[in-house]
Design a protein around this motif. Structure first.
Motif, PDB file in Angstrom:
ATOM      1  N   GLU A 177      -0.980 -40.482  -7.591  1.00  0.00           N
ATOM      2  CA  GLU A 177       0.423 -40.884  -7.691  1.00  0.00           C
ATOM      3  C   GLU A 177       1.350 -39.760  -7.267  1.00  0.00           C
ATOM      4  N   LYS A 178       1.016 -38.532  -7.649  1.00  0.00           N
ATOM      5  CA  LYS A 178       1.819 -37.378  -7.244  1.00  0.00           C
ATOM      6  C   LYS A 178       1.788 -37.199  -5.725  1.00  0.00           C
ATOM      7  N   THR A 179       0.604 -37.396  -5.147  1.00  0.00           N
ATOM      8  CA  THR A 179       0.466 -37.266  -3.694  1.00  0.00           C
ATOM      9  C   THR A 179       1.295 -38.322  -2.983  1.00  0.00           C
ATOM     10  N   PHE A 180       1.241 -39.540  -3.489  1.00  0.00           N
ATOM     11  CA  PHE A 180       2.035 -40.630  -2.912  1.00  0.00           C
ATOM     12  C   PHE A 180       3.511 -40.281  -2.941  1.00  0.00           C
ATOM     13  N   LEU A 181       4.015 -39.839  -4.092  1.00  0.00           N
ATOM     14  CA  LEU A 181       5.432 -39.511  -4.223  1.00  0.00           C
ATOM     15  C   LEU A 181       5.823 -38.316  -3.356  1.00  0.00           C
ATOM     16  N   THR A 182       4.962 -37.317  -3.301  1.00  0.00           N
ATOM     17  CA  THR A 182       5.244 -36.142  -2.459  1.00  0.00           C
ATOM     18  C   THR A 182       5.427 -36.556  -1.010  1.00  0.00           C
ATOM     19  N   ASN A 183       4.544 -37.433  -0.540  1.00  0.00           N
ATOM     20  CA  ASN A 183       4.616 -37.901   0.853  1.00  0.00           C
ATOM     21  C   ASN A 183       5.879 -38.727   1.101  1.00  0.00           C
ATOM     22  N   ILE A 184       6.240 -39.580   0.138  1.00  0.00           N
ATOM     23  CA  ILE A 184       7.432 -40.422   0.298  1.00  0.00           C
ATOM     24  C   ILE A 184       8.704 -39.576   0.300  1.00  0.00           C
ATOM     25  N   PHE A 185       8.820 -38.658  -0.653  1.00  0.00           N
ATOM     26  CA  PHE A 185      10.003 -37.794  -0.701  1.00  0.00           C
ATOM     27  C   PHE A 185      10.121 -36.969   0.580  1.00  0.00           C
ATOM     28  N   ASP A 186       8.992 -36.473   1.056  1.00  0.00           N
ATOM     29  CA  ASP A 186       8.988 -35.679   2.287  1.00  0.00           C
ATOM     30  C   ASP A 186       9.382 -36.535   3.490  1.00  0.00           C
ATOM     31  N   LYS A 187       8.860 -37.755   3.550  1.00  0.00           N
ATOM     32  CA  LYS A 187       9.140 -38.646   4.684  1.00  0.00           C
ATOM     33  C   LYS A 187      10.636 -38.954   4.787  1.00  0.00           C
ATOM     34  N   TYR A 188      11.266 -39.180   3.643  1.00  0.00           N
ATOM     35  CA  TYR A 188      12.688 -39.514   3.637  1.00  0.00           C
ATOM     36  C   TYR A 188      13.585 -38.274   3.523  1.00  0.00           C
ATOM     37  N   ARG A 189      12.960 -37.099   3.480  1.00  0.00           N
ATOM     38  CA  ARG A 189      13.680 -35.821   3.405  1.00  0.00           C
ATOM     39  C   ARG A 189      14.601 -35.754   2.192  1.00  0.00           C
ATOM     40  N   VAL A 190      14.013 -36.067   1.052  1.00  0.00           N
ATOM     41  CA  VAL A 190      14.714 -36.023  -0.222  1.00  0.00           C
ATOM     42  C   VAL A 190      13.978 -35.059  -1.135  1.00  0.00           C
ATOM     43  N   SER A 191      14.713 -34.269  -1.909  1.00  0.00           N
ATOM     44  CA  SER A 191      14.093 -33.326  -2.830  1.00  0.00           C
ATOM     45  C   SER A 191      13.222 -34.073  -3.837  1.00  0.00           C
ATOM     46  N   TYR A 192      12.024 -33.539  -4.068  1.00  0.00           N
ATOM     47  CA  TYR A 192      11.089 -34.208  -4.975  1.00  0.00           C
ATOM     48  C   TYR A 192      11.718 -34.394  -6.354  1.00  0.00           C
ATOM     49  N   GLY A 193      11.637 -35.604  -6.858  1.00  0.00           N
ATOM     50  CA  GLY A 193      12.146 -35.918  -8.184  1.00  0.00           C
ATOM     51  C   GLY A 193      13.509 -36.574  -8.176  1.00  0.00           C
ATOM     52  N   ASN A 194      14.209 -36.524  -7.035  1.00  0.00           N
ATOM     53  CA  ASN A 194      15.529 -37.166  -6.954  1.00  0.00           C
ATOM     54  C   ASN A 194      15.341 -38.629  -6.578  1.00  0.00           C
ATOM     55  N   PHE A 195      14.940 -39.423  -7.555  1.00  0.00           N
ATOM     56  CA  PHE A 195      14.603 -40.827  -7.316  1.00  0.00           C
ATOM     57  C   PHE A 195      15.811 -41.649  -6.871  1.00  0.00           C
ATOM     58  N   ALA A 196      16.965 -41.350  -7.402  1.00  0.00           N
ATOM     59  CA  ALA A 196      18.165 -42.113  -7.044  1.00  0.00           C
ATOM     60  C   ALA A 196      18.468 -41.968  -5.558  1.00  0.00           C
ATOM     61  N   SER A 197      18.390 -40.737  -5.065  1.00  0.00           N
ATOM     62  CA  SER A 197      18.656 -40.488  -3.643  1.00  0.00           C
ATOM     63  C   SER A 197      17.581 -41.123  -2.773  1.00  0.00           C
ATOM     64  N   LEU A 198      16.337 -41.065  -3.219  1.00  0.00           N
ATOM     65  CA  LEU A 198      15.238 -41.652  -2.456  1.00  0.00           C
ATOM     66  C   LEU A 198      15.411 -43.160  -2.332  1.00  0.00           C
ATOM     67  N   MET A 199      15.646 -43.834  -3.444  1.00  0.00           N
ATOM     68  CA  MET A 199      15.820 -45.284  -3.415  1.00  0.00           C
ATOM     69  C   MET A 199      17.039 -45.675  -2.587  1.00  0.00           C
ATOM     70  N   ASP A 200      18.033 -44.802  -2.569  1.00  0.00           N
ATOM     71  CA  ASP A 200      19.248 -45.051  -1.806  1.00  0.00           C
ATOM     72  C   ASP A 200      18.968 -45.035  -0.307  1.00  0.00           C
ATOM     73  N   LYS A 201      17.968 -44.251   0.097  1.00  0.00           N
ATOM     74  CA  LYS A 201      17.646 -44.126   1.518  1.00  0.00           C
ATOM     75  C   LYS A 201      16.584 -45.110   1.997  1.00  0.00           C
ATOM     76  N   MET A 202      15.884 -45.740   1.079  1.00  0.00           N
ATOM     77  CA  MET A 202      14.801 -46.647   1.470  1.00  0.00           C
ATOM     78  C   MET A 202      15.363 -48.021   1.850  1.00  0.00           C
ATOM     79  N   ILE A 203      16.074 -48.036   2.983  1.00  0.00           N
ATOM     80  CA  ILE A 203      16.723 -49.269   3.440  1.00  0.00           C
ATOM     81  C   ILE A 203      15.866 -49.964   4.502  1.00  0.00           C
TER      82      ILE A 203
END
Length: 250
Positions: free
Chosen positions: A104-130
């Motif tokens: 799960e950590k690996t999955f999240l690390t890859n997603i945050f990196d892909k969207y160029r969002v700091s790890y753990g900033n879920f609000a910003s990540l979800m905001d960019k996943m359009i």
């Protein structure tokens, strides 16, 4: 004895059915399972197969010609949409967990990196996943690739004119100073295009428009950074309207 046999048979059927349903559910949560249906020859939002494996591996050289292009590109776009939607479900679920597995950590690390969002900033990540409307994507793909007939798109499966600025990624040379990204198949091209719109600062207004529910012909005004042509928006809107692409947004 007969009653016992009937009970065993019924139990077997129940376990088998439960196993299949549970496996399907895990697949959806894991972002690796797709709903499959039959692709009809008639193009319509209701009978398009979003995840036909043979379709997802299509090369641009196989889908030249307006009708062939549309017939093949729409299911691929829908497949990318499915992938992103399932990833969002998983991200939302993991954001609520206090303890994560290594996977799960690996999955999240890859997603945050892909969207160029700091790890753990879920609000910003979800905001960019359009996910842009299908009609907008089809219009840009057809315009940028000439319905799959351009030399660059044929050589690289690059439907959106995505430029390359790194020698370390697959690419094709246009001239001494210009290179374009090269993809294994059309789906890779669509996915990279969506990710580009999702994370680049130039498309912040586009992302806001998508979240506000604006339709494709309204969203085109936010793509001025995509192309320097002053009539780019008008060309996209003409393609969307004249080909009734909005039917794919249903």
């Amino acid at each position: 004895m007969r009653k016992l046999s009937i009970f065993i048979l019924a139990s077997t059927i129940f376990v088998s059915s439960f196993s299949k349903d549970f496996t399907s559910l895990l697949g959806i949560l894991d972002g690796t399972k797709h709903i499959e249906s039959t692709l009809n020859s008639k193009i319509s939002p209701k009978n398009i197969n979003h995840t036909n494996n043979s379709n997802l591996n299509k090369q641009v050289s196989e889908i030249k010609g307006k009708q062939t292009f549309i017939k093949n590109i729409v299911p691929i776009i829908k497949s990318v949409e499915d992938d992103i939607a399932m990833n969002k479900v998983r991200v939302a679920s993991l954001s609520k967990k206090s303890t994560l597995t290594l996977e799960e950590k690996t999955f999240l690390t890859n997603i945050f990196d892909k969207y160029r969002v700091s790890y753990g900033n879920f609000a910003s990540l979800m905001d960019k996943m359009i996910m842009p409307p299908t009609s907008l994507i089809v219009a840009q793909a057809s315009l940028e690739s000439g319905w799959g007939t351009s030399k660059i798109s044929s050589r690289s499966n690059n439907l959106f004119g995505m430029k390359s600025f790194s020698k370390n990624e697959p690419r094709v040379k246009a001239d001494d100073s210009l290179h374009y990204r090269k993809y294994e198949n059309v789906k890779e091209s669509v996915y990279d295009y969506v990710i580009n719109l999702s994370r680049h600062n130039a498309y912040k207004s586009l992302r806001k428009g998508i979240k506000n529910g604006e339709d494709s012909t309204s969203l085109t005004k936010y793509l001025t950074a995509y192309c320097e042509q002053g009539d780019y928006k008008d060309k996209l809107n003409h393609l969307i309207k004249s080909n009734n692409f909005k039917k794919f947004d249903v």
